[in-house]
Design a protein around this motif. Structure first.
Motif, PDB file in Angstrom:
ATOM      1  N   TYR A   1       0.825  -1.210   0.000  1.00 19.04           N
ATOM      2  CA  TYR A   1       0.000   0.000   0.000  1.00 19.04           C
ATOM      3  C   TYR A   1       0.858   1.258   0.000  1.00 19.04           C
ATOM      4  CZ  TYR A   1      -4.633  -2.020   0.276  1.00 19.04           C
ATOM      5  OH  TYR A   1      -5.803  -2.664  -0.028  1.00 19.04           O
TER       6      TYR A   1
ATOM      7  N   SER B   1       0.195   3.726  -3.079  1.00 15.71           N
ATOM      8  CA  SER B   1      -0.202   5.090  -2.764  1.00 15.71           C
ATOM      9  C   SER B   1       0.765   6.102  -3.365  1.00 15.71           C
ATOM     10  CB  SER B   1      -0.280   5.268  -1.238  1.00 15.71           C
ATOM     11  OG  SER B   1      -0.625   6.590  -0.908  1.00 15.71           O
TER      12      SER B   1
ATOM     13  N   PHE C   1     -10.127   4.461  -1.435  1.00 20.39           N
ATOM     14  CA  PHE C   1      -8.754   3.955  -1.516  1.00 20.39           C
ATOM     15  C   PHE C   1      -7.859   4.664  -0.517  1.00 20.39           C
ATOM     16  CE2 PHE C   1      -4.828   2.471  -3.116  1.00 20.39           C
ATOM     17  CZ  PHE C   1      -3.990   3.565  -3.177  1.00 20.39           C
TER      18      PHE C   1
ATOM     19  N   SER D   1      -5.977   2.689   2.438  1.00 21.14           N
ATOM     20  CA  SER D   1      -4.513   2.667   2.491  1.00 21.14           C
ATOM     21  C   SER D   1      -3.999   3.293   3.778  1.00 21.14           C
ATOM     22  CB  SER D   1      -3.939   3.404   1.270  1.00 21.14           C
ATOM     23  OG  SER D   1      -4.330   4.770   1.271  1.00 21.14           O
TER      24      SER D   1
ATOM     25  N   SER E   1      -7.523  -2.671  -5.145  1.00 19.30           N
ATOM     26  CA  SER E   1      -6.810  -1.401  -5.066  1.00 19.30           C
ATOM     27  C   SER E   1      -5.885  -1.226  -6.261  1.00 19.30           C
ATOM     28  CB  SER E   1      -6.006  -1.339  -3.762  1.00 19.30           C
ATOM     29  OG  SER E   1      -6.854  -1.405  -2.644  1.00 19.30           O
TER      30      SER E   1
ATOM     31  N   PHE F   1      -7.900  -0.357  -9.233  1.00 20.46           N
ATOM     32  CA  PHE F   1      -8.319   1.036  -9.186  1.00 20.46           C
ATOM     33  C   PHE F   1      -7.259   1.956  -9.788  1.00 20.46           C
ATOM     34  CE2 PHE F   1     -10.022   4.946  -7.804  1.00 20.46           C
ATOM     35  CZ  PHE F   1      -8.994   5.675  -7.220  1.00 20.46           C
TER      36      PHE F   1
END
Length: 329
Positions: free
Chosen positions: A230, A234, A277, A281, A299, A302
């Motif tokens: 993540y 991110s 999201f 995250s 995720s 996405f």
């Protein structure tokens, strides 16, 4: 005169007491949401220090509203462990239930921090804050610990520990490495190629997809590295948004990121999906929440969907006024 004295004392006490009807101040520029109903409870009401408990918030709201928990940055004497969210739609309204699992690290009656929520409505974003609750935190020692001879010691202050120093050896090695690096740089400068080929930079969508493909190939969730996954995902999505809309997305907090995007012209941006999201995250990265393999795949998907819906290629460079006209054969 004696009858008036108690009345005057009562008036002074009422004037000095703070008003309980004052509403909490809303965030600057964001209106407060008004749910149709709300209930809050803490279970269990009494826990031992460090043991988990559940802070449950049940919100009844219009069906076209969506509530998302914004994890507080400062949690004081509490640690957020994980959260669950369940929504049930009825004929006239919807009910969203949040269950936040946390633990406390202070004894006595401790006030659980108020939970802020980001609310998506047809009129625009709103904010809502659930009221704080109190939980009784007890010690892990039995009541008769002193009588049984249990010796309790406080934390000791830090003590100096002598450690063998290799500083002089490192300084000498560093000087030798610097001299070798200088010699190599001189050789490179002397023998450098005179003409270098400049490779054009790939478009933003191609670079972002390559980064997502590389992250997918590493399969970090299957190796138990969900938190690292993540963090990487991110950073890729924030880097894409920052370059696409020309702002410092990597330096923004989650709330600052969403606020900056709402002030911009972002056609096609899936705001609700992006907010989910960001919230998920943050829970994995900072609150040590668990995420399933299916959530990790969703995720990652996405990230590809975000590029498909928002990427707009830059306009082609315009020819200079001084450019020579093509010759006619």
């Amino acid at each position: 005169m004696t009858r008036l004295l108690p009345l005057l004392m009562l008036c002074c006490a009422l004037a000095a007491s703070p008003s309980r009807a004052q509403a909490p101040a809303a965030d600057a520029g964001v209106e407060l949401a008004k749910p149709e109903g709300m209930s809050v409870r803490v279970a269990p009401q009494q826990v031992r220090i460090g043991d988990p408990f559940v802070y449950e918030v049940v919100i009844t709201h219009p069906k076209d509203h969506r509530y998302e928990l914004a994890v507080p940055q400062q949690t004081g004497d509490f640690e957020f462990l994980d959260q669950t969210r369940q929504r049930q739609d009825g004929p006239e309204s919807a009910t969203t239930t949040f269950r936040v699992r946390m633990s406390a690290f202070a004894l006595g009656s401790v006030e659980v921090p108020a939970l802020p929520f980001d609310v998506s409505t047809p009129e625009g974003p709103r904010r809502y804050t659930a009221p704080a609750q109190a939980v009784e935190v007890t010690s892990t020692l039995p009541p008769d610990a002193d009588g049984q001879g249990a010796d309790l010691f406080d934390y000791k202050p830090p003590e100096e520990v002598p450690i063998r120093s290799w500083r002089l050896v490192f300084i000498v090695l560093g000087a030798l490495a610097a001299a070798a690096l200088a010699w190599l740089l001189f050789r490179w400068w002397k023998n450098r190629p005179k003409h270098q080929v400049v490779v054009p930079r790939l478009p933003l969508d191609v670079r972002t997809r390559k980064a997502l493909d590389a992250l997918k190939a590493e399969d970090l969730p299957a190796r138990g590295q969900v938190k690292e996954f993540y963090f990487r995902l991110s950073e890729i999505i924030r880097g894409y948004l920052g370059e696409q809309y020309a702002f410092e997305a990597l330096e923004c907090t989650s709330s600052e990121l969403m606020a900056s995007l709402r002030r911009m012209h972002t056609p096609g941006l899936p705001e609700d999906a992006l907010m989910r999201f960001v919230s998920e995250s943050d829970m994995v990265k900072y609150a040590r929440a668990e995420a399933s393999a299916e959530s990790c795949r969703a995720s990652l998907t996405f990230g590809y969907t975000l590029i498909d819906q928002t990427y707009v290629p830059p306009p082609p460079p315009q020819a200079s006024d001084n450019a020579a006209a093509p010759r006619v054969q």
